[in-house]
Scaffold this motif. Structure first.
Motif, PDB file in Angstrom:
ATOM      1  N   ILE A   1      25.494  38.832  25.161  1.00 29.42           N
ATOM      2  CA  ILE A   1      25.903  37.667  25.946  1.00 29.42           C
ATOM      3  C   ILE A   1      26.108  38.113  27.389  1.00 29.42           C
ATOM      4  O   ILE A   1      26.761  39.132  27.640  1.00 29.42           O
ATOM      5  CB  ILE A   1      27.216  37.067  25.389  1.00 29.42           C
ATOM      6  CG1 ILE A   1      27.000  36.535  23.972  1.00 29.42           C
ATOM      7  CG2 ILE A   1      27.763  35.983  26.326  1.00 29.42           C
ATOM      8  CD1 ILE A   1      28.278  36.154  23.248  1.00 29.42           C
ATOM      9  N   GLU A   2      25.547  37.349  28.316  1.00 26.64           N
ATOM     10  CA  GLU A   2      25.807  37.642  29.724  1.00 26.64           C
ATOM     11  C   GLU A   2      27.155  37.039  30.100  1.00 26.64           C
ATOM     12  O   GLU A   2      27.470  35.896  29.752  1.00 26.64           O
ATOM     13  CB  GLU A   2      24.716  37.087  30.629  1.00 26.64           C
ATOM     14  CG  GLU A   2      24.956  37.476  32.080  1.00 26.64           C
ATOM     15  CD  GLU A   2      23.750  37.298  32.981  1.00 26.64           C
ATOM     16  OE1 GLU A   2      23.964  37.079  34.182  1.00 26.64           O
ATOM     17  OE2 GLU A   2      22.602  37.390  32.488  1.00 26.64           O
ATOM     18  N   LEU A   3      27.929  37.840  30.828  1.00 26.87           N
ATOM     19  CA  LEU A   3      29.247  37.426  31.286  1.00 26.87           C
ATOM     20  C   LEU A   3      29.210  37.169  32.788  1.00 26.87           C
ATOM     21  O   LEU A   3      28.410  37.778  33.511  1.00 26.87           O
ATOM     22  CB  LEU A   3      30.272  38.534  31.005  1.00 26.87           C
ATOM     23  CG  LEU A   3      30.379  39.048  29.575  1.00 26.87           C
ATOM     24  CD1 LEU A   3      31.290  40.261  29.509  1.00 26.87           C
ATOM     25  CD2 LEU A   3      30.870  37.946  28.643  1.00 26.87           C
ATOM     26  N   SER A   4      30.096  36.327  33.253  1.00 26.82           N
ATOM     27  CA  SER A   4      30.256  36.136  34.689  1.00 26.82           C
ATOM     28  C   SER A   4      30.708  37.456  35.307  1.00 26.82           C
ATOM     29  O   SER A   4      31.526  38.179  34.721  1.00 26.82           O
ATOM     30  CB  SER A   4      31.319  35.066  34.945  1.00 26.82           C
ATOM     31  OG  SER A   4      31.751  35.106  36.281  1.00 26.82           O
ATOM     32  N   LYS A   5      30.224  37.769  36.495  1.00 24.78           N
ATOM     33  CA  LYS A   5      30.643  39.015  37.156  1.00 24.78           C
ATOM     34  C   LYS A   5      32.123  38.992  37.534  1.00 24.78           C
ATOM     35  O   LYS A   5      32.695  40.027  37.839  1.00 24.78           O
ATOM     36  CB  LYS A   5      29.775  39.291  38.385  1.00 24.78           C
ATOM     37  CG  LYS A   5      28.411  39.831  38.008  1.00 24.78           C
ATOM     38  CD  LYS A   5      27.656  40.329  39.219  1.00 24.78           C
ATOM     39  CE  LYS A   5      26.301  40.888  38.799  1.00 24.78           C
ATOM     40  NZ  LYS A   5      25.551  41.385  39.933  1.00 24.78           N
ATOM     41  N   ARG A   6      32.754  37.825  37.444  1.00 27.67           N
ATOM     42  CA  ARG A   6      34.200  37.755  37.684  1.00 27.67           C
ATOM     43  C   ARG A   6      34.965  38.653  36.722  1.00 27.67           C
ATOM     44  O   ARG A   6      36.047  39.136  37.054  1.00 27.67           O
ATOM     45  CB  ARG A   6      34.697  36.310  37.541  1.00 27.67           C
ATOM     46  CG  ARG A   6      34.319  35.400  38.675  1.00 27.67           C
ATOM     47  CD  ARG A   6      34.998  34.018  38.603  1.00 27.67           C
ATOM     48  NE  ARG A   6      35.912  33.821  37.509  1.00 27.67           N
ATOM     49  CZ  ARG A   6      35.669  33.064  36.423  1.00 27.67           C
ATOM     50  NH1 ARG A   6      34.527  32.427  36.277  1.00 27.67           N
ATOM     51  NH2 ARG A   6      36.580  32.924  35.489  1.00 27.67           N
ATOM     52  N   VAL A   7      34.413  38.882  35.526  1.00 35.24           N
ATOM     53  CA  VAL A   7      35.089  39.732  34.546  1.00 35.24           C
ATOM     54  C   VAL A   7      35.342  41.123  35.131  1.00 35.24           C
ATOM     55  O   VAL A   7      36.367  41.739  34.865  1.00 35.24           O
ATOM     56  CB  VAL A   7      34.305  39.830  33.210  1.00 35.24           C
ATOM     57  CG1 VAL A   7      33.007  40.588  33.362  1.00 35.24           C
ATOM     58  CG2 VAL A   7      35.160  40.467  32.121  1.00 35.24           C
ATOM     59  N   TYR A   8      34.423  41.603  35.955  1.00 33.71           N
ATOM     60  CA  TYR A   8      34.565  42.953  36.525  1.00 33.71           C
ATOM     61  C   TYR A   8      35.720  43.012  37.524  1.00 33.71           C
ATOM     62  O   TYR A   8      36.467  43.985  37.556  1.00 33.71           O
ATOM     63  CB  TYR A   8      33.258  43.401  37.181  1.00 33.71           C
ATOM     64  CG  TYR A   8      33.270  44.863  37.532  1.00 33.71           C
ATOM     65  CD1 TYR A   8      33.021  45.830  36.557  1.00 33.71           C
ATOM     66  CD2 TYR A   8      33.557  45.293  38.814  1.00 33.71           C
ATOM     67  CE1 TYR A   8      33.068  47.184  36.861  1.00 33.71           C
ATOM     68  CE2 TYR A   8      33.588  46.640  39.128  1.00 33.71           C
ATOM     69  CZ  TYR A   8      33.351  47.574  38.149  1.00 33.71           C
ATOM     70  OH  TYR A   8      33.399  48.915  38.450  1.00 33.71           O
ATOM     71  N   THR A   9      35.879  41.983  38.323  1.00 34.01           N
ATOM     72  CA  THR A   9      36.952  42.005  39.316  1.00 34.01           C
ATOM     73  C   THR A   9      38.299  41.579  38.732  1.00 34.01           C
ATOM     74  O   THR A   9      39.339  42.028  39.192  1.00 34.01           O
ATOM     75  CB  THR A   9      36.610  41.109  40.529  1.00 34.01           C
ATOM     76  OG1 THR A   9      36.307  39.802  40.065  1.00 34.01           O
ATOM     77  CG2 THR A   9      35.436  41.659  41.298  1.00 34.01           C
ATOM     78  N   GLU A  10      38.279  40.734  37.709  1.00 33.52           N
ATOM     79  CA  GLU A  10      39.521  40.181  37.173  1.00 33.52           C
ATOM     80  C   GLU A  10      40.091  40.925  35.968  1.00 33.52           C
ATOM     81  O   GLU A  10      41.262  40.744  35.634  1.00 33.52           O
ATOM     82  CB  GLU A  10      39.307  38.706  36.784  1.00 33.52           C
ATOM     83  CG  GLU A  10      38.993  37.816  37.964  1.00 33.52           C
ATOM     84  CD  GLU A  10      38.694  36.379  37.560  1.00 33.52           C
ATOM     85  OE1 GLU A  10      38.850  36.029  36.360  1.00 33.52           O
ATOM     86  OE2 GLU A  10      38.307  35.594  38.449  1.00 33.52           O
ATOM     87  N   ASN A  11      39.293  41.735  35.283  1.00 30.82           N
ATOM     88  CA  ASN A  11      39.740  42.367  34.045  1.00 30.82           C
ATOM     89  C   ASN A  11      39.744  43.886  34.202  1.00 30.82           C
ATOM     90  O   ASN A  11      38.699  44.531  34.216  1.00 30.82           O
ATOM     91  CB  ASN A  11      38.831  41.934  32.888  1.00 30.82           C
ATOM     92  CG  ASN A  11      39.354  42.389  31.542  1.00 30.82           C
ATOM     93  OD1 ASN A  11      39.517  43.575  31.310  1.00 30.82           O
ATOM     94  ND2 ASN A  11      39.607  41.441  30.660  1.00 30.82           N
TER      95      ASN A  11
END
Length: 116
Positions: free
Chosen positions: A11-21
């Motif tokens: 599943i492709e995730l939003s790149k926000r996951v990298y900055t927020e998690n």
């Protein structure tokens, strides 16, 4: 009754996951921001059904939440081009090994990847 088969999916995730998690970021020090953020999983269902379970926060009959919080919050869509070459697997153990193998292979290619 036919035996269950297992499939590995991406599943492709939003790149926000990298900055927020923070945990996601720490698991992917190789990520340079060029490629996508991904979730790799395995299932006895179809990848589409499993993706829908993640997004809806699916809880089974025993009351266990079977969805990944990362996919529920950041999941965008399936990436079949990254897993269609993998044949269905006969056992859960084989599927778990393949899930890990694929996730690590994608990390080596500089994707940011989460898997269990």
């Amino acid at each position: 009754m036919p035996r269950a088969t297992y499939r590995v999916y991406v599943i492709e995730l939003s790149k926000r996951v990298y900055t927020e998690n923070k945990k996601f970021r720490e698991a992917n020090p190789q990520f340079n921001g060029v490629l996508q953020c991904l979730y790799v999983g395995m299932t006895s269902k179809t990848p589409k059904t499993r993706f829908e379970q993640h997004k809806s926060g699916y809880v089974n009959n025993k009351g266990h939440n079977l969805s990944s919080g990362i996919v529920r919050k950041y999941g965008m869509y399936l990436r079949p081009s990254l897993y269609n070459h993998i044949q269905p697997l006969k056992t859960r153990d084989e599927a778990l090994k393949m899930e890990r193998t694929l996730a690590l292979e994608l990390r080596r290619k500089k994707y940011a990847v989460w898997f269990n």
